[in-house]
Design a protein around this motif. Structure first.
Motif, PDB file in Angstrom:
ATOM      1  N   VAL A  44       0.965  -1.429  -0.041  1.00 18.89           N
ATOM      2  CA  VAL A  44      -0.216   0.489   0.018  1.00 18.89           C
ATOM      3  C   VAL A  44       0.831   1.187  -0.388  1.00 18.89           C
ATOM      4  CG1 VAL A  44      -1.671   1.253   1.637  1.00 18.89           C
ATOM      5  CG2 VAL A  44      -2.155  -1.215   1.225  1.00 18.89           C
ATOM      6  N   VAL A  45       0.583   2.368  -1.130  1.00 13.54           N
ATOM      7  CA  VAL A  45       1.074   3.370  -0.762  1.00 13.54           C
ATOM      8  C   VAL A  45      -0.071   4.637  -0.393  1.00 13.54           C
ATOM      9  CG1 VAL A  45       2.554   4.913  -2.342  1.00 13.54           C
ATOM     10  CG2 VAL A  45       2.857   2.314  -2.629  1.00 13.54           C
ATOM     11  N   ILE A  46       0.620   5.236   0.068  1.00 10.01           N
ATOM     12  CA  ILE A  46      -0.655   5.885   0.693  1.00 10.01           C
ATOM     13  C   ILE A  46       0.023   8.133   0.211  1.00 10.01           C
ATOM     14  CG2 ILE A  46       0.363   6.102   3.058  1.00 10.01           C
ATOM     15  CD1 ILE A  46      -3.056   6.717   3.328  1.00 10.01           C
ATOM     16  N   SER A  47      -0.545   8.561   0.074  1.00  9.52           N
ATOM     17  CA  SER A  47       0.563   9.681  -0.659  1.00  9.52           C
ATOM     18  C   SER A  47       0.222  10.688   0.869  1.00  9.52           C
ATOM     19  CB  SER A  47      -0.210  10.871  -1.891  1.00  9.52           C
ATOM     20  OG  SER A  47      -2.099  11.348  -1.131  1.00  9.52           O
ATOM     21  N   ARG A  48       1.149  11.662   1.358  1.00  9.75           N
ATOM     22  CA  ARG A  48       1.285  12.332   2.332  1.00  9.75           C
ATOM     23  C   ARG A  48      -0.046  12.848   2.934  1.00  9.75           C
ATOM     24  NH1 ARG A  48       3.864  11.610   6.878  1.00  9.75           N
ATOM     25  NH2 ARG A  48       1.895  12.207   7.443  1.00  9.75           N
TER      26      ARG A  48
ATOM     27  N   VAL B 134      -1.843  -1.095  -4.048  1.00 11.38           N
ATOM     28  CA  VAL B 134      -3.201  -0.618  -4.164  1.00 11.38           C
ATOM     29  C   VAL B 134      -2.190   1.083  -3.704  1.00 11.38           C
ATOM     30  CG1 VAL B 134      -4.667   0.106  -2.449  1.00 11.38           C
ATOM     31  CG2 VAL B 134      -4.302  -1.860  -2.463  1.00 11.38           C
ATOM     32  N   ILE B 135      -2.692   2.117  -4.751  1.00 16.03           N
ATOM     33  CA  ILE B 135      -2.149   3.414  -4.408  1.00 16.03           C
ATOM     34  C   ILE B 135      -3.828   4.580  -4.115  1.00 16.03           C
ATOM     35  CG2 ILE B 135      -0.967   5.251  -5.844  1.00 16.03           C
ATOM     36  CD1 ILE B 135      -0.164   3.382  -7.303  1.00 16.03           C
TER      37      ILE B 135
ATOM     38  N   ASN C 162      -4.833  -9.902   6.942  1.00 20.08           N
ATOM     39  CA  ASN C 162      -3.716  -9.914   6.495  1.00 20.08           C
ATOM     40  C   ASN C 162      -3.441  -8.441   6.796  1.00 20.08           C
ATOM     41  OD1 ASN C 162      -3.216 -12.775   5.667  1.00 20.08           O
ATOM     42  ND2 ASN C 162      -4.508 -12.466   3.973  1.00 20.08           N
ATOM     43  N   LYS C 163      -2.422  -8.179   6.850  1.00 20.05           N
ATOM     44  CA  LYS C 163      -2.111  -6.835   7.366  1.00 20.05           C
ATOM     45  C   LYS C 163      -0.411  -6.861   6.072  1.00 20.05           C
ATOM     46  CE  LYS C 163       0.390  -3.670  10.561  1.00 20.05           C
ATOM     47  NZ  LYS C 163       0.202  -3.340  11.992  1.00 20.05           N
ATOM     48  N   LEU C 164      -1.741  -5.570   5.931  1.00 14.85           N
ATOM     49  CA  LEU C 164      -0.526  -5.612   4.407  1.00 14.85           C
ATOM     50  C   LEU C 164       0.882  -4.263   5.258  1.00 14.85           C
ATOM     51  CD1 LEU C 164      -2.775  -4.783   2.195  1.00 14.85           C
ATOM     52  CD2 LEU C 164      -1.916  -6.955   1.936  1.00 14.85           C
ATOM     53  N   GLU C 165       2.043  -4.069   3.824  1.00 14.26           N
ATOM     54  CA  GLU C 165       3.163  -3.595   4.207  1.00 14.26           C
ATOM     55  C   GLU C 165       2.537  -2.059   3.497  1.00 14.26           C
ATOM     56  OE1 GLU C 165       7.605  -2.322   2.580  1.00 14.26           O
ATOM     57  OE2 GLU C 165       6.306  -3.978   2.093  1.00 14.26           O
ATOM     58  N   ILE C 166       2.225  -1.155   4.185  1.00 20.89           N
ATOM     59  CA  ILE C 166       2.595   0.644   4.190  1.00 20.89           C
ATOM     60  C   ILE C 166       3.439   1.009   3.811  1.00 20.89           C
ATOM     61  CG2 ILE C 166       1.467   0.744   6.660  1.00 20.89           C
ATOM     62  CD1 ILE C 166      -1.002   2.201   4.738  1.00 20.89           C
ATOM     63  N   LYS C 167       3.400   2.125   2.989  1.00 21.85           N
ATOM     64  CA  LYS C 167       4.706   3.273   3.050  1.00 21.85           C
ATOM     65  C   LYS C 167       3.688   4.383   2.448  1.00 21.85           C
ATOM     66  CE  LYS C 167       7.684   4.404  -0.769  1.00 21.85           C
ATOM     67  NZ  LYS C 167       8.788   3.993  -2.191  1.00 21.85           N
ATOM     68  N   ILE C 168       4.449   5.676   2.798  1.00 23.65           N
ATOM     69  CA  ILE C 168       3.757   7.343   2.664  1.00 23.65           C
ATOM     70  C   ILE C 168       5.180   7.980   1.836  1.00 23.65           C
ATOM     71  CG2 ILE C 168       3.362   9.377   4.091  1.00 23.65           C
ATOM     72  CD1 ILE C 168       2.375   8.142   6.826  1.00 23.65           C
ATOM     73  N   ALA C 169       3.760   7.989   0.856  1.00 27.77           N
ATOM     74  CA  ALA C 169       4.760   8.496  -0.259  1.00 27.77           C
ATOM     75  C   ALA C 169       4.754  10.686   0.094  1.00 27.77           C
ATOM     76  CB  ALA C 169       4.245   8.251  -1.602  1.00 27.77           C
ATOM     77  N   ASN C 170       6.711  10.236   0.093  1.00 29.74           N
ATOM     78  CA  ASN C 170       5.933  12.534   0.523  1.00 29.74           C
ATOM     79  C   ASN C 170       6.734  12.520  -0.868  1.00 29.74           C
ATOM     80  OD1 ASN C 170       7.535  11.579   3.106  1.00 29.74           O
ATOM     81  ND2 ASN C 170       9.099  11.081   2.531  1.00 29.74           N
TER      82      ASN C 170
END
Ligand code: ZN
Length: 132
Positions: free
Chosen positions: A9-13, A44-45, A123-131
């Protein structure tokens, strides 16, 4: 058998900030938001947030009816807050039914580090906050 690879999962700042400030504003009640973005095979964006129509919320429950939502394939999941301090899905979360491809849960005190993401199997997904 090969295990199905889970999406990241990538989420915008700005979307992460929106979830954080919405959750803080509604505390000690739960808040719920619809996530806008796109889903690919690997990602997932999350790019935006929508406040659901007819949302109901209380200290232990937040929800909306899928039937009250217009069909829109940019709606890829939901995010809600847990005022209680755990970002694991509750029994109600699992029983309520799953909306979209991802469920974001943010726990009090509502910081980057208390954001969790889950798929429809819990299931827990890896999540990243995009800068950007
Ligand atoms: Zn919950």
């Amino acid at each position: 058998m090969a295990e199905k690879k889970q999406r990241q999962v990538v989420i915008s700042r700005s979307a992460a900030n929106g979830i954080i400030s919405y959750s803080k504003a509604l505390h000690p009640n739960e808040g719920i938001l619809i996530l806008q973005g796109k889903v690919t095979r690997e990602l997932v964006i999350i790019e935006g947030l929508v406040i659901p129509p007819f949302a109901s919320s209380g200290p232990y429950y937040s929800g909306f009816s899928n039937f009250s939502l217009p069909f829109d394939n940019s709606y890829i999941g939901s995010a809600h807050s847990h005022p209680g301090g755990s970002n694991r899905p509750s029994l109600e979360d699992l029983n309520r039914g799953f909306y979209g491809a991802v469920s974001i849960i943010i726990a009090h005190p509502y910081e980057d580090s208390t954001i969790g993401a889950y798929d429809r199997d819990g299931n827990k997904l890896e999540i990243k906050i995009a800068n950007s």
